[in-house]
Design an enzyme around this catalytic site. Structure first.
Site, short mmCIF file in Angstrom:
data_model
loop_
_atom_site.label_atom_id
_atom_site.label_comp_id
_atom_site.label_asym_id
_atom_site.label_seq_id
_atom_site.Cartn_x
_atom_site.Cartn_y
_atom_site.Cartn_z
N GLU A 72 36.94 41.72 46.39
CA GLU A 72 36.75 40.39 46.99
C GLU A 72 38.06 39.59 47.03
OE1 GLU A 72 33.66 38.84 48.21
OE2 GLU A 72 35.35 37.75 49.05
N LYS A 77 45.17 42.29 55.43
CA LYS A 77 43.84 41.70 55.21
C LYS A 77 42.93 41.95 56.42
CE LYS A 77 45.80 38.16 52.19
NZ LYS A 77 46.44 36.85 52.19
#
Ligand SMILES: NC(=O)c1ccc[n+]([C@@H]2O[C@H](COP(=O)([O-])OP(=O)(O)OC[C@H]3O[C@@H](n4cnc5c(N)ncnc54)[C@H](OP(=O)(O)O)[C@@H]3O)[C@@H](O)[C@H]2O)c1
Length: 428
Positions: free
Chosen positions: A127, A203
């Site tokens: 996460e 990302k």
């Protein structure tokens, strides 16, 4: 109460914040997550001096920490892809779940590591690798599991968002804004991976794997950095009703997935355009729901530690739904197929007929001109009056046609500098 025995390596910014949270406020995860998290050992090459809480057991052999029989889960907060990868592999092979904040590791070696995790019947939480404390991975893995993602667009790098915001709001130039980000601790001493777009691209590759069930394939992400953006571009964008943001973009079209990260004009009507300073935001558009937008701090020790600890709580509660990666249906394509409306800035000789020639080149490629700005030359500094900047907003056009258009424009006698081009994101 469920409990988890934790081993952790990396006692820098994030590691120290995780250790502080777990040792100073253990009751938070007990009350809110129904889980007891106990730090059993820390791996730090500097030994005891690397931790603030001197009661913690510290070993200097990091491989020993990753394989210890005393732990259930190994938390990797070292960064980089070499030692971090080796430690994560050791932990997985020894039957430990893993939690990491390491976007480079997941973006580059995610498939191998998830395969290894599956073989060893353990899981990997990541996460904290995207958008720090803002739970975007959880949104994709769980909240949107019943929806089909069409595209996502995100501001995923706080440093570059801070720099662009400062330049735009205070008319500061790039170097001054970068220095300010460094002074505030928002940018690394070597900010190359932020500025050139690598960090946001890593990302984006992680988000794409989750959103479109494609492999973690950082090599297939095309990207560029904010060093291409001048104050002039930010001011023209403002005049035209846009801000310029560094946007990580992923979309699925007929089984083809494109993933990219570039400076992009964003329509002022969109929430993403309002995201200022070092904040992150991600807009995920699904077939069933439309857009959902996630906004929050994308980095910083405490927000990132919060995401790491949330993964630990999830693991204690059984982890995450199994996800198929490397779908046979969707494939990543490096060739960007999606057409975007575009912004062009050209330095044009102040001569009669130049604009007509430019329009005809756009017309030859069948590209519409939606807006055009050319300020009067006498309003510019005398030294700049021989050429005038012309800014054009075009209709949607793909990469291939854009490159052809730019070569034709740059070969005109009336244009004697490189043509600037940025995409426009205006999906409502
Ligand atoms: N900082 C953030 O806001 C943020 C946000 C999201 C994700 N992340 C990710 O979180 C991870 C950690 O970031 P950070 O900011 O905490 O980094 P950091 O402050 O530089 O800390 C890195 C830690 O790893 C240790 N380390 C590095 N290389 C090592 C090696 N070869 N052998 C042994 N120890 C080594 C360092 O030990 P020494 O002290 O001995 O050098 C230090 O304790 C990275 O993957 C980063 O991308 C960070």
């Amino acid at each position: 109460m469920k409990s988890l025995k934790v081993g952790l390596c990396g006692t820098g910014n994030v590691g120290s914040a995780v250790l502080d949270a777990l040792t100073k406020n253990p009751e938070i995860t007990q009350k809110q997550g129904g889980v007891q998290l106990e730090v059993i050992l820390v791996g730090a090459r500097k030994g005891k001096s690397a931790v603030r809480n001197k009661e913690l057991k510290v070993v200097t052999d990091l491989r020993q920490a990753a394989s210890s029989d005393d732990i259930d889960v190994f938390v990797e907060l070292i960064g980089g892809c070499e030692l971090a990868k080796e430690l994560v592999e050791i932990a997985l092979r020894n039957g430990k779940d893993v939690v990491t904040a390491n976007k480079a590791l997941i973006a580059t070696h995610g498939d191998e590591l998830f395969k290894l995790a599956k073989e060893n019947k353990v899981q990997i939480g990541f996460e904290a690798s995207v958008a720090g404390g803002t739970p975007v991975i959880k949104a994709l893995r769980e909240g949107l599991v019943a929806s089909r993602v069409q595209w996502f667009a995100g501001i995923l790098n706080g440093t570059t968002n801070f720099i662009l915001s400062e330049m735009s709001e205070n008319n500061t130039n790039f170097d001054v804004a970068l220095k300010e980000a460094q002074d505030l601790g928002l940018a690394e001493t070597d900010p190359t991976m932020d500025i050139d777009g690598t960090d946001a691209a890593q990302k984006a590759s992680i988000l794409a794997a989750l959103a479109f069930q494609v492999p973690f394939e950082f090599d297939s992400v095309s990207y560029g950095g904010i060093d291409q953006v001048d104050l002039e571009d930010l001011n023209y964008a403002k005049e035209l009703g846009y801000s310029i943001k560094h946007i990580a973009y992923g979309n699925l079209n007929e089984g083809k997935v494109n993933v990219s990260a570039y400076p992009t004009l964003v329509s002022k009507e969109l929430l993403l355009s309002q995201v200022g300073q070092q904040m992150n935001a991600l807009d995920i558009c699904c077939e069933e729901i439309g857009s959902t937008v996630y906004y929050g701090p994308g980095a910083g020790p405490k927000p990132t530690a919060s995401a790491v600890i949330a993964d630990l709580v999830d693991l204690a509660n059984g982890g995450w739904p199994a996800q198929e990666s490397g779908s046979q249906v969707n494939k990543i394509s490096k060739k960007i197929i999606k057409p975007f409306p575009r912004y062009f800035r050209l330095e044009v000789k102040n001569e009669a007929g130049a604009i007509a020639k430019i329009s005809s080149i756009f017309a030859e490629e069948n590209i519409s001109i939606e807006a055009l700005i050319q300020h009067e030359a006498k309003k510019l500094k005398e030294s700049l009056q021989d050429t005038v900047p012309v800014v054009i907003i075009s209709g949607s056009v793909d990469e291939e046609v854009t490159s052809r258009l730019i070569s034709s424009l740059e070969s005109m006698d009336e244009i004697n500098s490189q043509v600037k081009q940025f995409r426009i994101h205006n999906a409502l």
